[in-house]
Design an enzyme around this catalytic site. Structure first.
Site, PDB file in Angstrom:
ATOM      1  N   GLN A  26       0.805  -1.224   0.000  1.00  0.00           N
ATOM      2  CA  GLN A  26       0.000   0.000   0.000  1.00  0.00           C
ATOM      3  C   GLN A  26       0.838   1.275   0.000  1.00  0.00           C
ATOM      4  OE1 GLN A  26      -2.667  -1.676   3.308  1.00  0.00           O
ATOM      5  NE2 GLN A  26      -4.098  -0.415   2.168  1.00  0.00           N
ATOM      6  N   ARG A  83       3.980   0.181  12.933  1.00  0.00           N
ATOM      7  CA  ARG A  83       3.681  -1.177  12.444  1.00  0.00           C
ATOM      8  C   ARG A  83       3.732  -1.144  10.921  1.00  0.00           C
ATOM      9  NH1 ARG A  83      -1.823  -3.875  11.104  1.00  0.00           N
ATOM     10  NH2 ARG A  83      -1.081  -5.919  10.535  1.00  0.00           N
ATOM     11  N   HIS A 129       1.243  -9.326   4.764  1.00  0.00           N
ATOM     12  CA  HIS A 129       0.078  -8.449   4.587  1.00  0.00           C
ATOM     13  C   HIS A 129      -0.343  -8.557   3.116  1.00  0.00           C
ATOM     14  CE1 HIS A 129      -2.105  -4.839   6.533  1.00  0.00           C
ATOM     15  NE2 HIS A 129      -2.697  -5.026   5.373  1.00  0.00           N
ATOM     16  N   ASN A 175      -1.660 -10.814   8.565  1.00  0.00           N
ATOM     17  CA  ASN A 175      -2.674  -9.795   8.726  1.00  0.00           C
ATOM     18  C   ASN A 175      -4.007 -10.293   8.176  1.00  0.00           C
ATOM     19  OD1 ASN A 175      -3.404  -6.840   9.228  1.00  0.00           O
ATOM     20  ND2 ASN A 175      -4.057  -7.106   7.106  1.00  0.00           N
ATOM     21  N   GLU A 176      -4.995 -10.419   9.049  1.00  0.00           N
ATOM     22  CA  GLU A 176      -6.387 -10.661   8.665  1.00  0.00           C
ATOM     23  C   GLU A 176      -6.620 -11.909   7.807  1.00  0.00           C
ATOM     24  OE1 GLU A 176      -7.908  -7.053   6.899  1.00  0.00           O
ATOM     25  OE2 GLU A 176      -7.780  -5.961   8.772  1.00  0.00           O
ATOM     26  N   ASN A 316      -7.598  -5.750  14.409  1.00  0.00           N
ATOM     27  CA  ASN A 316      -7.955  -4.707  13.438  1.00  0.00           C
ATOM     28  C   ASN A 316      -9.459  -4.545  13.493  1.00  0.00           C
ATOM     29  OD1 ASN A 316      -5.302  -4.713  12.666  1.00  0.00           O
ATOM     30  ND2 ASN A 316      -5.659  -5.406  10.568  1.00  0.00           N
ATOM     31  N   TYR A 318     -12.854  -1.737  12.641  1.00  0.00           N
ATOM     32  CA  TYR A 318     -13.297  -0.483  12.025  1.00  0.00           C
ATOM     33  C   TYR A 318     -14.741  -0.111  12.305  1.00  0.00           C
ATOM     34  CZ  TYR A 318      -8.908  -0.478   9.453  1.00  0.00           C
ATOM     35  OH  TYR A 318      -7.579  -0.447   9.143  1.00  0.00           O
ATOM     36  N   GLU A 386      -4.997  -1.930  14.107  1.00  0.00           N
ATOM     37  CA  GLU A 386      -5.511  -1.005  13.087  1.00  0.00           C
ATOM     38  C   GLU A 386      -6.854  -0.478  13.555  1.00  0.00           C
ATOM     39  OE1 GLU A 386      -5.961  -2.428   9.047  1.00  0.00           O
ATOM     40  OE2 GLU A 386      -3.988  -3.392   9.075  1.00  0.00           O
ATOM     41  N   TRP A 434      -4.751   3.379  11.764  1.00  0.00           N
ATOM     42  CA  TRP A 434      -4.652   3.101  10.331  1.00  0.00           C
ATOM     43  C   TRP A 434      -5.154   4.330   9.604  1.00  0.00           C
ATOM     44  CZ3 TRP A 434      -2.237  -0.555   7.585  1.00  0.00           C
ATOM     45  CH2 TRP A 434      -2.398  -0.470   6.198  1.00  0.00           C
ATOM     46  N   GLU A 441      -5.624   1.864  -1.398  1.00  0.00           N
ATOM     47  CA  GLU A 441      -6.617   1.081  -0.651  1.00  0.00           C
ATOM     48  C   GLU A 441      -7.081  -0.125  -1.495  1.00  0.00           C
ATOM     49  OE1 GLU A 441      -7.458   0.797   2.345  1.00  0.00           O
ATOM     50  OE2 GLU A 441      -9.424  -0.135   2.299  1.00  0.00           O
ATOM     51  N   TRP A 442      -6.104  -0.966  -1.848  1.00  0.00           N
ATOM     52  CA  TRP A 442      -6.380  -2.241  -2.524  1.00  0.00           C
ATOM     53  C   TRP A 442      -7.313  -2.048  -3.731  1.00  0.00           C
ATOM     54  CZ3 TRP A 442      -2.565  -4.980  -0.767  1.00  0.00           C
ATOM     55  CH2 TRP A 442      -2.163  -4.859   0.550  1.00  0.00           C
TER      56      TRP A 442
HETATM   57  C1  GBH Z   1      -7.723  -3.560   6.667  1.00  0.00           C
HETATM   58  O1  GBH Z   1      -8.651  -4.399   6.078  1.00  0.00           O
HETATM   59  C2  GBH Z   1      -6.391  -3.838   6.032  1.00  0.00           C
HETATM   60  O2  GBH Z   1      -5.526  -4.530   6.898  1.00  0.00           O
HETATM   61  C3  GBH Z   1      -5.716  -2.624   5.482  1.00  0.00           C
HETATM   62  O3  GBH Z   1      -4.702  -3.015   4.625  1.00  0.00           O
HETATM   63  C4  GBH Z   1      -6.753  -1.733   4.836  1.00  0.00           C
HETATM   64  O4  GBH Z   1      -6.169  -0.656   4.166  1.00  0.00           O
HETATM   65  C5  GBH Z   1      -7.670  -1.249   5.915  1.00  0.00           C
HETATM   66  O5  GBH Z   1      -8.239  -2.300   6.625  1.00  0.00           O
HETATM   67  C6  GBH Z   1      -8.787  -0.340   5.449  1.00  0.00           C
HETATM   68  O6  GBH Z   1      -9.721  -1.033   4.665  1.00  0.00           O
HETATM   69  O7  GBH Z   1     -16.615  -2.831   0.168  1.00  0.00           O
HETATM   70  O8  GBH Z   1     -18.348  -3.739   1.574  1.00  0.00           O
HETATM   71  O9  GBH Z   1     -16.984  -5.211   0.240  1.00  0.00           O
HETATM   72  C7  GBH Z   1      -9.960  -4.305   6.560  1.00  0.00           C
HETATM   73  C8  GBH Z   1     -10.828  -5.315   5.870  1.00  0.00           C
HETATM   74  C9  GBH Z   1     -11.786  -5.767   3.778  1.00  0.00           C
HETATM   75  C10 GBH Z   1     -12.725  -4.096   5.213  1.00  0.00           C
HETATM   76  C11 GBH Z   1     -12.598  -5.267   2.630  1.00  0.00           C
HETATM   77  C12 GBH Z   1     -13.541  -3.600   4.055  1.00  0.00           C
HETATM   78  C13 GBH Z   1     -14.574  -4.172   1.952  1.00  0.00           C
HETATM   79  C14 GBH Z   1     -16.024  -4.103   2.334  1.00  0.00           C
HETATM   80  N1  GBH Z   1     -11.522  -4.728   4.744  1.00  0.00           N
HETATM   81  N2  GBH Z   1     -13.810  -4.650   3.120  1.00  0.00           N
HETATM   82  S1  GBH Z   1     -17.061  -3.964   0.969  1.00  0.00           S
END
Ligand code: GBH
Length: 483
Positions: A26, A83, A129, A175-176, A316, A318, A386, A434, A441-442
């Site tokens: 990232q 981290r 990760h 990670n996750e 982690n 959110y 996170e 985070w 963001e992936w």
């Molecule tokens: C973390 O993943 C990661 O470790 C980190 O790399 C990432 O940047 C950060 O959180 C913020 O996202 O669009 O409804 O399908 C958290 C797991 C997986 C949560 C994908 C959100 C998409 C939901 N994430 N998910 S949706």
């Protein structure tokens, strides 16, 4: 933010650690610099048609070349911890146990670690990760081959411990794992992008990938404790993510059960084998039947031997969602326990005010409950590895810097930690925001900005947002209150 969501700035322990977090793909860029090999993300982010919003992390924040500046930035914010993750293919370009090692890649992480320590910042290092070397994916599909992956991951981890473990005292293996299993090998929205659409066996593959993570983790924990701990004296564990789930309707037992079941499927899946040395949770066995792999007797012993060595629970977290039980017959590749996740409950109440991204709402009460749930089940000190959010309306740097929503979010989530510690008796040892800076963001590309530091992706200029100063000052104040 309603009346019920007001920041109180409650105290935190004097020795509570605060930090910031990133992940290699990232933020680093430099994707082929100094001999780095390709990872599955380098491939995935360049697929046509694009599955990542037309964007890749070839350059991203260029952390690879800007580490000196980034460490100074963290130092100016008084962080205790950074981290970050190691890109496996930077130090073993093809990834395998018989493949050559890239000394220049190792030098990059040595320099980063030394700069952090010179500024009194503790490095906390994640080994995986999400960026498996493309070489091991080409050779045997990486995490889908448990035995091969386990052996290669062990070799890679051993290289990291022997080269960095004299200075790195906190290690995270994965990670996750939930995201690795479900999002990368079922939904297909993360690399390598296995999914229903391309006809892979999504009935069993995600569970096999989860099995690989658990066994690879345990193998590496055992090696660390036997071969490295006696001299290096560090800690090792894993990072699990998970939303908190409230019942869709609190007056109905099926929805109350669904919320519990959702937590078990999200967290117990990995937590029970890793931290308790047990089989997968019985709820999962009952629901998934033969889709869930079996642990052999030998593997069960490995899990039992290593469970107690995990030094902390890496969390982690959110947001909170509502869990609604479905009564229709489940799809034969259902992975949820036949549960629908919603942002609104049967009363029409929202889980919390929405952030700059649809799936993330500020719901500190759910965070506090999750801290309790994890503590009750695993009795391990928690490190929040996170937590953070994108802010609504972060389009240009002027408005982005005054990130009011994010400051409120951080304030509320820190209050929740304080209550969990002092009112509920949960052990929480640290909090890593985070993220240090806006980054890739992936599959969502550069749209969502999670940073406490703004990054202009044209000039690479870093500008701390007000939330960065908020955190710096808030930790001074909250921790002073307990001295
Ligand atoms: C973390 O993943 C990661 O470790 C980190 O790399 C990432 O940047 C950060 O959180 C913020 O996202 O669009 O409804 O399908 C958290 C797991 C997986 C949560 C994908 C959100 C998409 C939901 N994430 N998910 S949706």
């Amino acid at each position: 933010f309603g009346k019920e969501l007001t920041v109180e700035e409650l105290p935190l322990p004097a020795d509570f650690a605060w930090g910031t977090a990133t992940a290699a793909y990232q933020v680093e860029g430099g994707i082929s610099a100094d001999g780095k090999g390709k990872s599955i993300w380098d491939t995935y982010a360049h697929l046509e048609p694009s599955r990542t919003n037309g964007e890749n992390a070839d350059v991203t924040c260029d952390h690879y070349h800007l580490v000196p500046e980034d460490v100074e930035l963290m130092s100016s914010l008084d962080v205790d911890v950074y981290r970050f993750s190691i890109a496996w293919s930077r130090i073993i370009p093809l990834g395998g146990r018989n493949d050559p090692i890239n000394e220049k890649g190792i030098a990059f992480y040595n320099d980063l670690i030394d700069r952090l320590l010179a500024r009194n910042i503790e490095p906390v290092v994640t080994l995986y990760h999400w960026d498996a070397p493309q070489g091991i994916y080409d050779r045997y599909t990486a995490l889908l081959d448990t035995a091969e992956f386990q052996a290669d991951f062990k070799h890679y981890a051993s290289l990291c411990f022997s080269r960095f473990g004299d200075r790195v005292k906190k290690w995270v293996t994965f990670n996750e794992p939930y995201i690795i299993s479900i999002f990368a090998h079922l939904n297909g929205t993360l690399a390598p992008g296995h999914c229903r659409a391309v006809g892979t066996d999504t009935k069993t593959e995600p569970w096999r990938v989860g099995h690989t993570v658990i066994l690879s983790h345990a193998t590496v924990v055992e090696m660390y404790m036997a071969d490295f701990f006696p001299t290096q004296k560090g800690q090792i564990s894993i990072v699990l993510n998970g939303h908190f789930y409230e019942p869709y309707d609190t007056t109905s037992q099926i929805h109350i059960d669904a919320a519990q079941r959702r937590l078990v499927f999200y967290i117990g899946w990995f937590g029970d084998p890793v931290f308790l040395g047990q089989d997968y949770p019985p709820e999962m066995r009952a629901y998934l039947g033969s889709r869930l792999p079996e642990f052999t007797a030998e593997e069960r012993e490995l899990l039992q031997r290593t469970a107690k060595f995990n030094a902390f629970y890496g969390m982690n977290h959110y947001t909170t969602k509502y869990a609604r039980a479905l009564t229709d017959p489940p799809a034969d590749d259902d992975w949820t326990g036949n549960i629908e996740e919603l942002a609104v409950n049967s009363q029409g109440q929202e889980a919390g005010p929405v952030s700059g991204i649809a799936w993330l709402r500020a719901a500190p009460g759910g965070f506090r409950k999750l801290l309790n749930w994890v503590w009750d089940r695993y009795h391990l000190p928690v490190i929040v590895t996170e937590n953070g959010c994108p802010c609504p309306g972060e389009d240009d740097v002027e408005t982005a810097v005054d990130d009011k929503y994010r400051q409120m979010y951080f304030g509320l989530y820190l209050d929740a930690i304080s209550r969990a510690i002092y009112e509920d008796g949960v052990k929480v040892e640290g909090y890593y925001a985070w993220s240090l800076m806006d980054n890739y963001e992936w599959s969502a590309g550069y749209g969502p900005r999670f940073g406490i530091v703004h990054v202009d992706f044209k000039t690479l200029k870093r500008t701390p947002k007000n939330s960065a100063y908020y955190l710096k000052e808030s930790f001074q104040k909250r921790r002073k209150a307990t001295k």
